[in-house]
Design a protein around this motif. Structure first.
Motif, PDB file in Angstrom:
ATOM      1  N   ASP A 134       0.862  -1.156   0.000  1.00 30.64           N
ATOM      2  CA  ASP A 134       0.000   0.000   0.000  1.00 30.64           C
ATOM      3  C   ASP A 134       0.906   1.215   0.000  1.00 30.64           C
ATOM      4  O   ASP A 134       2.106   1.093   0.087  1.00 30.64           O
ATOM      5  CB  ASP A 134      -0.856  -0.005   1.268  1.00 30.64           C
ATOM      6  N   THR A 135       0.326   2.388  -0.068  1.00 34.36           N
ATOM      7  CA  THR A 135       1.160   3.580  -0.115  1.00 34.36           C
ATOM      8  C   THR A 135       1.770   3.882   1.255  1.00 34.36           C
ATOM      9  O   THR A 135       1.090   3.825   2.261  1.00 34.36           O
ATOM     10  CB  THR A 135       0.305   4.771  -0.576  1.00 34.36           C
ATOM     11  N   TYR A 136       3.048   4.204   1.242  1.00 33.58           N
ATOM     12  CA  TYR A 136       3.729   4.623   2.465  1.00 33.58           C
ATOM     13  C   TYR A 136       3.536   6.121   2.654  1.00 33.58           C
ATOM     14  O   TYR A 136       3.255   6.844   1.705  1.00 33.58           O
ATOM     15  CB  TYR A 136       5.236   4.368   2.356  1.00 33.58           C
ATOM     16  N   ARG A 137       3.772   6.562   3.888  1.00 31.01           N
ATOM     17  CA  ARG A 137       3.832   7.999   4.129  1.00 31.01           C
ATOM     18  C   ARG A 137       5.255   8.329   4.562  1.00 31.01           C
ATOM     19  O   ARG A 137       6.024   7.432   4.886  1.00 31.01           O
ATOM     20  CB  ARG A 137       2.817   8.390   5.198  1.00 31.01           C
ATOM     21  N   ALA A 138       5.571   9.620   4.553  1.00 38.18           N
ATOM     22  CA  ALA A 138       6.968  10.021   4.796  1.00 38.18           C
ATOM     23  C   ALA A 138       7.531   9.424   6.083  1.00 38.18           C
ATOM     24  O   ALA A 138       8.663   8.963   6.121  1.00 38.18           O
ATOM     25  CB  ALA A 138       7.077  11.541   4.813  1.00 38.18           C
ATOM     26  N   ASP A 139       6.725   9.395   7.160  1.00 40.95           N
ATOM     27  CA  ASP A 139       7.334   8.916   8.402  1.00 40.95           C
ATOM     28  C   ASP A 139       7.247   7.401   8.566  1.00 40.95           C
ATOM     29  O   ASP A 139       7.638   6.859   9.587  1.00 40.95           O
ATOM     30  CB  ASP A 139       6.770   9.646   9.637  1.00 40.95           C
ATOM     31  N   ASP A 140       6.727   6.695   7.548  1.00 45.65           N
ATOM     32  CA  ASP A 140       6.720   5.223   7.589  1.00 45.65           C
ATOM     33  C   ASP A 140       8.024   4.653   7.061  1.00 45.65           C
ATOM     34  O   ASP A 140       8.276   3.453   7.177  1.00 45.65           O
ATOM     35  CB  ASP A 140       5.627   4.631   6.670  1.00 45.65           C
ATOM     36  N   LEU A 141       8.831   5.477   6.399  1.00 46.94           N
ATOM     37  CA  LEU A 141       9.991   4.940   5.694  1.00 46.94           C
ATOM     38  C   LEU A 141      11.035   4.436   6.680  1.00 46.94           C
ATOM     39  O   LEU A 141      11.262   5.026   7.728  1.00 46.94           O
ATOM     40  CB  LEU A 141      10.611   6.018   4.800  1.00 46.94           C
ATOM     41  N   SER A 142      11.669   3.313   6.325  1.00 44.07           N
ATOM     42  CA  SER A 142      12.784   2.835   7.137  1.00 44.07           C
ATOM     43  C   SER A 142      13.824   2.252   6.189  1.00 44.07           C
ATOM     44  O   SER A 142      13.503   1.858   5.064  1.00 44.07           O
ATOM     45  CB  SER A 142      12.314   1.785   8.149  1.00 44.07           C
ATOM     46  N   LEU A 143      15.068   2.230   6.669  1.00 43.68           N
ATOM     47  CA  LEU A 143      16.184   1.820   5.830  1.00 43.68           C
ATOM     48  C   LEU A 143      15.971   0.400   5.326  1.00 43.68           C
ATOM     49  O   LEU A 143      15.560  -0.469   6.087  1.00 43.68           O
ATOM     50  CB  LEU A 143      17.477   1.911   6.642  1.00 43.68           C
ATOM     51  N   GLY A 144      16.226   0.159   4.041  1.00 37.98           N
ATOM     52  CA  GLY A 144      16.106  -1.199   3.516  1.00 37.98           C
ATOM     53  C   GLY A 144      14.791  -1.452   2.798  1.00 37.98           C
ATOM     54  O   GLY A 144      14.645  -2.454   2.123  1.00 37.98           O
ATOM     55  N   LEU A 145      13.828  -0.553   2.928  1.00 40.94           N
ATOM     56  CA  LEU A 145      12.567  -0.777   2.226  1.00 40.94           C
ATOM     57  C   LEU A 145      12.773  -0.594   0.731  1.00 40.94           C
ATOM     58  O   LEU A 145      13.519   0.272   0.288  1.00 40.94           O
ATOM     59  CB  LEU A 145      11.504   0.242   2.672  1.00 40.94           C
ATOM     60  N   SER A 146      12.087  -1.437  -0.043  1.00 38.70           N
ATOM     61  CA  SER A 146      12.101  -1.206  -1.487  1.00 38.70           C
ATOM     62  C   SER A 146      10.657  -1.343  -1.968  1.00 38.70           C
ATOM     63  O   SER A 146       9.763  -1.633  -1.189  1.00 38.70           O
ATOM     64  CB  SER A 146      13.018  -2.210  -2.183  1.00 38.70           C
ATOM     65  N   ASP A 147      10.425  -1.147  -3.260  1.00 41.79           N
ATOM     66  CA  ASP A 147       9.065  -1.169  -3.824  1.00 41.79           C
ATOM     67  C   ASP A 147       8.172  -0.202  -3.055  1.00 41.79           C
ATOM     68  O   ASP A 147       7.042  -0.522  -2.715  1.00 41.79           O
ATOM     69  CB  ASP A 147       8.427  -2.571  -3.726  1.00 41.79           C
ATOM     70  N   VAL A 148       8.690   0.968  -2.769  1.00 43.18           N
ATOM     71  CA  VAL A 148       7.915   1.926  -1.977  1.00 43.18           C
ATOM     72  C   VAL A 148       7.099   2.836  -2.890  1.00 43.18           C
ATOM     73  O   VAL A 148       7.635   3.444  -3.817  1.00 43.18           O
ATOM     74  CB  VAL A 148       8.869   2.800  -1.125  1.00 43.18           C
ATOM     75  N   ASN A 149       5.797   2.904  -2.622  1.00 41.06           N
ATOM     76  CA  ASN A 149       4.938   3.875  -3.290  1.00 41.06           C
ATOM     77  C   ASN A 149       4.587   4.945  -2.266  1.00 41.06           C
ATOM     78  O   ASN A 149       4.186   4.621  -1.161  1.00 41.06           O
ATOM     79  CB  ASN A 149       3.646   3.216  -3.791  1.00 41.06           C
ATOM     80  N   LEU A 150       4.768   6.216  -2.641  1.00 42.58           N
ATOM     81  CA  LEU A 150       4.526   7.280  -1.682  1.00 42.58           C
ATOM     82  C   LEU A 150       3.960   8.493  -2.413  1.00 42.58           C
ATOM     83  O   LEU A 150       4.467   8.879  -3.467  1.00 42.58           O
ATOM     84  CB  LEU A 150       5.852   7.636  -0.988  1.00 42.58           C
ATOM     85  N   GLN A 151       2.884   9.049  -1.864  1.00 40.24           N
ATOM     86  CA  GLN A 151       2.309  10.253  -2.462  1.00 40.24           C
ATOM     87  C   GLN A 151       2.740  11.465  -1.673  1.00 40.24           C
ATOM     88  O   GLN A 151       2.818  11.417  -0.450  1.00 40.24           O
ATOM     89  CB  GLN A 151       0.773  10.162  -2.464  1.00 40.24           C
ATOM     90  N   GLY A 152       3.012  12.557  -2.380  1.00 41.38           N
ATOM     91  CA  GLY A 152       3.434  13.758  -1.670  1.00 41.38           C
ATOM     92  C   GLY A 152       3.281  14.981  -2.546  1.00 41.38           C
ATOM     93  O   GLY A 152       3.035  14.889  -3.746  1.00 41.38           O
ATOM     94  N   GLN A 153       3.433  16.124  -1.897  1.00 37.53           N
ATOM     95  CA  GLN A 153       3.401  17.390  -2.621  1.00 37.53           C
ATOM     96  C   GLN A 153       4.850  17.798  -2.892  1.00 37.53           C
ATOM     97  O   GLN A 153       5.701  17.709  -2.004  1.00 37.53           O
ATOM     98  CB  GLN A 153       2.708  18.446  -1.754  1.00 37.53           C
ATOM     99  N   VAL A 154       5.123  18.215  -4.127  1.00 38.84           N
ATOM    100  CA  VAL A 154       6.481  18.652  -4.459  1.00 38.84           C
ATOM    101  C   VAL A 154       6.748  19.971  -3.735  1.00 38.84           C
ATOM    102  O   VAL A 154       6.035  20.954  -3.938  1.00 38.84           O
ATOM    103  CB  VAL A 154       6.643  18.843  -5.980  1.00 38.84           C
TER     104      VAL A 154
END
Length: 491
Positions: free
Chosen positions: A172-192
């Motif tokens: 599912d989509t990650y959010r900025a504070d869900d990220l952790s080292l080693g994750l791949s296949d990350v989908n993330l929505q954000g504002q530029v």
């Protein structure tokens, strides 16, 4: 005594547990003592048995660091990279020097939540060899412990259950504070929030590499996105304020911060739904010298852009604006490309990762260098009182309108200044500022840690996990600290 011994054994026999009998018995005796004679051994054994049965948690969300052991069913969401480390020898007298440990982190989830599990040594190797795939459902037995990002489970036993169903949307989509080292296949929505121009560098095989950056923000925070090669152009095609989704990114670390990288497999796509970004900002009145701060306020003064010559002959540029919040106001120096941003009086501006420095006339000023982001946005509902509308019209008549801002960074090499273009530097020179990103090509004259490279005129120490051989010629790229390059990439 032997008679009561049988009671504990009977309860143990009926129990489906991996705890061995001695341990069970000790727990029962502890329980009897703890209850001060309120329970005999049989009652205590029943209580312990009940606690053990309870370790079969009803969902990932129930796992807590205090539990001795948990069993649960969950689906594999992502598989990290195998990492090796030196293990201290056990001192068991067989003269074995430190041996190599292996670990691999896997994110798993069920309907209630997500948790990181870690496989060690032989099991880690099996996972790395492809015996586990994203989407597999696992029966997991392990020990919960407090990890970097919440609870983690150290796996004692795990097997793929072909028949079990776990209802969870993989990736599912990650959010900025869900990220952790080693994750791949990350989908993330954000504002530029900010974009960078494409930088080029030469690879060993003579081809040209390209890299650029974006900063994205969402409800939970912000993340820097690094775009490689054919993906690099996206940074120049997207405008701040646009909402996008990063598809198939992978997480790397740089200067202690997590970044989301997008390579040939990934993409950055514009989306219709607007992602909001409303950072917690620091009050201007509370800013302190040396702090890295996030500020927001209305623009009450703007100065024209100024250009200057750097020591290396290149031209730099800077523009000062003054922003005001409910507590006070401060001058913000916009370096490099940020000097060209379209920022006018009465705009509401959010500046993140600005360095608070000493400015003109002992005033503090905020330096928005390459790490900072600057976004013009709608003021939040409660930001009344920024009162930007009453800005002095020309805005430059005050004392800070001259050029003293330039003196503030003349020769102090504070890294927060000319650094906006430093990333484009193509060769490491001995004079590179700390934290600046450099690239260096040379021959490996010492393998191991650190690796030492020599290009015929100078040698450089490099921190890298890459397995390099003596005599190999490589190019490394990354930030420089105390003269040592912390290689993000090796090619």
């Amino acid at each position: 005594m032997h008679g009561t011994m049988g009671v504990i054994e009977d309860v143990y026999e009926d129990l489906d547990t991996d705890v061995d009998f001695e341990e069970f018995e000790a727990a029962v005796h502890d329980k009897v003592e703890q209850m001060g004679g309120l329970a005999d051994e049989e009652t205590a054994a029943m209580l312990i048995a009940h606690e053990l049965e309870d370790e079969e948690v009803s969902g990932v969300a129930d796992i807590e660091p205090g539990m001795d052991e948990v069993k649960f069913l969950a689906k594999v969401i992502s598989i990290g990279d195998l990492r090796t480390f030196e293990r201290e020898s056990d001192g068991d007298g067989d003269g074995d020097e430190a041996d190599e440990g292996r670990v691999i982190n896997v994110e798993v989830a069920d309907g209630t939540g997500q948790v990181r599990i870690s496989f060690w040594d032989q099991m880690a190797q099996s996972v790395d060899d492809g015996e586990l795939a994203v989407g597999d459902v696992l029966r997991i037995k392990g020990r919960p412990q407090e990890g970097y990002s919440g609870v983690e489970v150290s796996v004692d036993k795990a097997e793929v259950d072909e028949d079990a169903e776990v209802d969870v949307q993989v990736q599912d989509t990650y959010r900025a504070d869900d990220l952790s080292l080693g994750l791949s296949d990350v989908n993330l929505q954000g504002q530029v929030l900010a974009t960078d121009s494409v930088r080029t560098f030469d690879r060993d095989d003579g081809s040209e590499g390209r890299v650029s950056n974006l900063t994205l923000g969402d409800e939970t925070g912000r993340v820097r996105v690094t775009l490689w090669d054919e993906k690099a152009d996206r940074a120049e095609e997207l405008d701040p304020g646009t909402s996008v989704e990063v598809v198939d990114g992978y997480v790397r670390e740089r200067d202690g911060d997590l970044e989301l990288h997008v390579g040939s497999r990934g993409a950055v796509e514009e989306i219709d739904e607007a992602v909001s970004y409303d950072p917690e900002t620091d009050d201007i009145a509370d800013l302190e010298l040396g702090q890295t701060a996030d500020l927001a306020g209305g623009v009450i003064e703007t100065d024209p852009k100024r250009t200057f010559d750097r020591d290396d002959g290149s031209e730099g540029q800077v523009r000062n604006v003054r922003i005001k919040d409910e507590t006070g106001d401060i001058r913000v120096a916009l370096w490099g490309e940020k000097a060209d941003f379209d920022i006018d009086l009465a705009d509401y501006v959010v500046v993140t990762d600005a360095e608070i420095q000493e400015g003109w006339q002992d005033d503090l000023e905020a330096s928005a260098g390459w790490r900072a982001t600057v976004t013009v946005t709608e003021p939040p509902e409660d930001a009344a009182g920024t009162d930007a509308g009453t800005a002095e019209s020309g805005g430059t008549a005050n004392a800070s309108g001259g050029s003293p801002g330039l003196d503030a960074f003349g020769d102090d090499g504070d890294g927060g200044t000319g650094a906006s273009t430093s990333e484009a530097s193509t060769a490491a020179t001995a004079g590179s500022a700390d934290g600046e990103t450099v690239q260096f090509t040379g021959t490996v004259v010492q393998a191991g840690n650190p690796v030492v490279l020599d290009d015929g005129t100078e040698t450089r120490s490099v921190e890298t996990d890459a397995d390099l051989r003596l005599g190999e010629e490589v190019t490394v790229r990354g930030p420089i600290h105390d003269g040592r390059i912390d290689a993000d990439e090796v090619y």
